[in-house]
Motif scaffolding. Structure first.
Motif, PDB file in Angstrom:
ATOM      1  N   ASP A   8       0.826  -1.212   0.000  1.00  0.00           N
ATOM      2  CA  ASP A   8       0.000   0.000   0.000  1.00  0.00           C
ATOM      3  C   ASP A   8       0.861   1.264   0.000  1.00  0.00           C
ATOM      4  OD1 ASP A   8      -2.413  -1.333  -0.085  1.00  0.00           O
ATOM      5  OD2 ASP A   8      -2.578  -1.481   2.095  1.00  0.00           O
ATOM      6  N   ILE A  11       2.237   1.803  -3.537  1.00  0.00           N
ATOM      7  CA  ILE A  11       1.226   2.412  -4.406  1.00  0.00           C
ATOM      8  C   ILE A  11       1.098   3.903  -4.104  1.00  0.00           C
ATOM      9  CG2 ILE A  11      -1.238   2.497  -4.971  1.00  0.00           C
ATOM     10  CD1 ILE A  11      -0.004   0.086  -6.193  1.00  0.00           C
ATOM     11  N   LYS A  15       1.907   7.045  -6.599  1.00  0.00           N
ATOM     12  CA  LYS A  15       0.901   8.075  -6.851  1.00  0.00           C
ATOM     13  C   LYS A  15       1.450   9.465  -6.561  1.00  0.00           C
ATOM     14  CE  LYS A  15      -3.491   5.634  -6.122  1.00  0.00           C
ATOM     15  NZ  LYS A  15      -4.697   5.548  -5.247  1.00  0.00           N
ATOM     16  N   PHE A  21      -3.134   5.001 -12.023  1.00  0.00           N
ATOM     17  CA  PHE A  21      -3.512   3.584 -11.980  1.00  0.00           C
ATOM     18  C   PHE A  21      -4.935   3.406 -12.489  1.00  0.00           C
ATOM     19  CE2 PHE A  21      -0.209   4.113  -8.851  1.00  0.00           C
ATOM     20  CZ  PHE A  21       0.526   2.939  -8.888  1.00  0.00           C
ATOM     21  N   GLU A  24      -5.725  -0.788  -9.303  1.00  0.00           N
ATOM     22  CA  GLU A  24      -4.733  -0.846  -8.224  1.00  0.00           C
ATOM     23  C   GLU A  24      -4.501  -2.263  -7.723  1.00  0.00           C
ATOM     24  OE1 GLU A  24      -4.995   1.909  -5.017  1.00  0.00           O
ATOM     25  OE2 GLU A  24      -5.523   3.605  -6.315  1.00  0.00           O
ATOM     26  N   GLU A  25      -5.545  -3.094  -7.716  1.00  0.00           N
ATOM     27  CA  GLU A  25      -5.379  -4.469  -7.246  1.00  0.00           C
ATOM     28  C   GLU A  25      -4.452  -5.247  -8.172  1.00  0.00           C
ATOM     29  OE1 GLU A  25      -6.353  -5.630  -4.290  1.00  0.00           O
ATOM     30  OE2 GLU A  25      -6.920  -3.522  -4.013  1.00  0.00           O
ATOM     31  N   ALA A  27      -2.180  -3.879 -10.013  1.00  0.00           N
ATOM     32  CA  ALA A  27      -0.858  -3.276  -9.814  1.00  0.00           C
ATOM     33  C   ALA A  27      -0.172  -3.881  -8.592  1.00  0.00           C
ATOM     34  CB  ALA A  27      -0.992  -1.762  -9.656  1.00  0.00           C
ATOM     35  N   LYS A  28      -0.917  -4.115  -7.529  1.00  0.00           N
ATOM     36  CA  LYS A  28      -0.353  -4.734  -6.328  1.00  0.00           C
ATOM     37  C   LYS A  28       0.154  -6.146  -6.635  1.00  0.00           C
ATOM     38  CE  LYS A  28      -3.230  -2.169  -3.030  1.00  0.00           C
ATOM     39  NZ  LYS A  28      -4.303  -2.286  -2.022  1.00  0.00           N
TER      40      LYS A  28
END
Length: 288
Positions: A8, A11, A15, A21, A24-25, A27-28
């Protein structure tokens, strides 16, 4: 010293640097797979201060997406795999040409590679410690020595287990220009150009084998323009390196050369984002 970031936090930091993004999920998931630090190698050309590394603050150009950065990573990774396959074919062929041509020239001495009549003294002096000591642990070499007399295994066994760096040094250490010509001429090269091309191959292979970024790699020594038809502005970049690979591969198999050209063409055209495509064209000069 900086501390590690949670996903987190990674991310959030991206940002804050201006990254956009759309998922985001996902991307994680990618960050947990590829790694925040490694992916940073591919966000570099999207940064405002690129390529001024000494002033790097990680701030990104407006509109930079996570997708475009990951696209660049995917392109680089797949290109590296394509090139490794081709480089392996070239390396095997160079070994074969070296073994065949030089062993027949010095047919009365199967261990010509340690004969001072044919080889530079430094190569012979360093051979045991720098090359053969590690090779003695190889089961094939051990089997040879268990069944045959002599200090070293013959060239067709020994050279098979040399590194590409060893082979380049071996070639450079041959005393007779005519012996070097026997190998270089099979690739349509003069001695100097052949040495330059195999050194280019060594640098590129090592970079690929160790997972390095190749989309903007540099060849400090410069690649000889002919006979591989290297563009003047590509003598130091990955496009020039690829052109050497294609040239050498073509001397082995025109079919395999055409296959590699097609694979790179398809890979370039598979890049999904315009931004990643522009980065590839600008940095590597690859475009179709």
């Amino acid at each position: 010293m900086k501390k590690a970031y949670t996903i987190d936090q990674q991310i959030a930091r991206l940002k804050s640097n201006g990254m956009v993004f759309d998922d985001e999920e996902k991307a994680k998931e990618i960050l947990l797979d590829v790694g925040y630090y490694r992916l940073g190698f591919y966000s570099f050309p999207y940064e405002i201060r690129f390529p001024r590394l000494e002033q790097r603050d990680h701030k990104l150009k407006t509109g930079t997406t996570f997708k475009s950065v990951y696209d660049l990573y995917e392109f680089d990774t797949k290109l590296r795999r394509l090139l490794l396959n081709a480089l392996d074919r070239i390396e095997v062929n160079i070994r074969t040409k070296m073994i065949y041509n030089i062993s027949l020239r010095y047919i009365d001495d199967p261990c010509w590679f340690v004969n001072r009549k044919y080889m530079a003294s430094k190569f012979v002096n360093d051979f045991e410690e720098q090359v053969y000591a590690a090779m003695r642990k190889n089961p094939v070499i051990q089997h040879h020595h268990a069944n045959h007399s002599g200090i070293y295994a013959p060239a067709w066994k020994t050279i098979e287990f040399m590194t590409i760096g060893n082979i380049i040094t071996l070639y450079d250490s041959l005393k007779e220009p005519e012996a070097k010509d026997l190998v270089a001429n099979t690739y349509g090269c003069s001695r100097g150009v052949f040495y330059n091309y195999i050194e280019t191959i060594r640098v590129l292979r090592n970079k690929c084998a160790h997972g390095g970024c190749i989309y903007r790699m540099d060849f400090p020594k410069g690649i000889k323009r002919l006979p591989a038809d290297i563009s003047a502005d590509c003598r130091h970049n990955i496009k020039g390196g690829i052109d050497v690979v294609k040239y050498m591969l073509g001397r082995i198999s025109q079919t395999r050369k055409r296959e590699l050209e097609s694979e790179i063409y398809n890979l370039f055209n598979s890049i999904q984002t315009i931004e990643a495509r522009q980065v590839v064209v600008h940095n590597s000069k690859i475009e179709y």
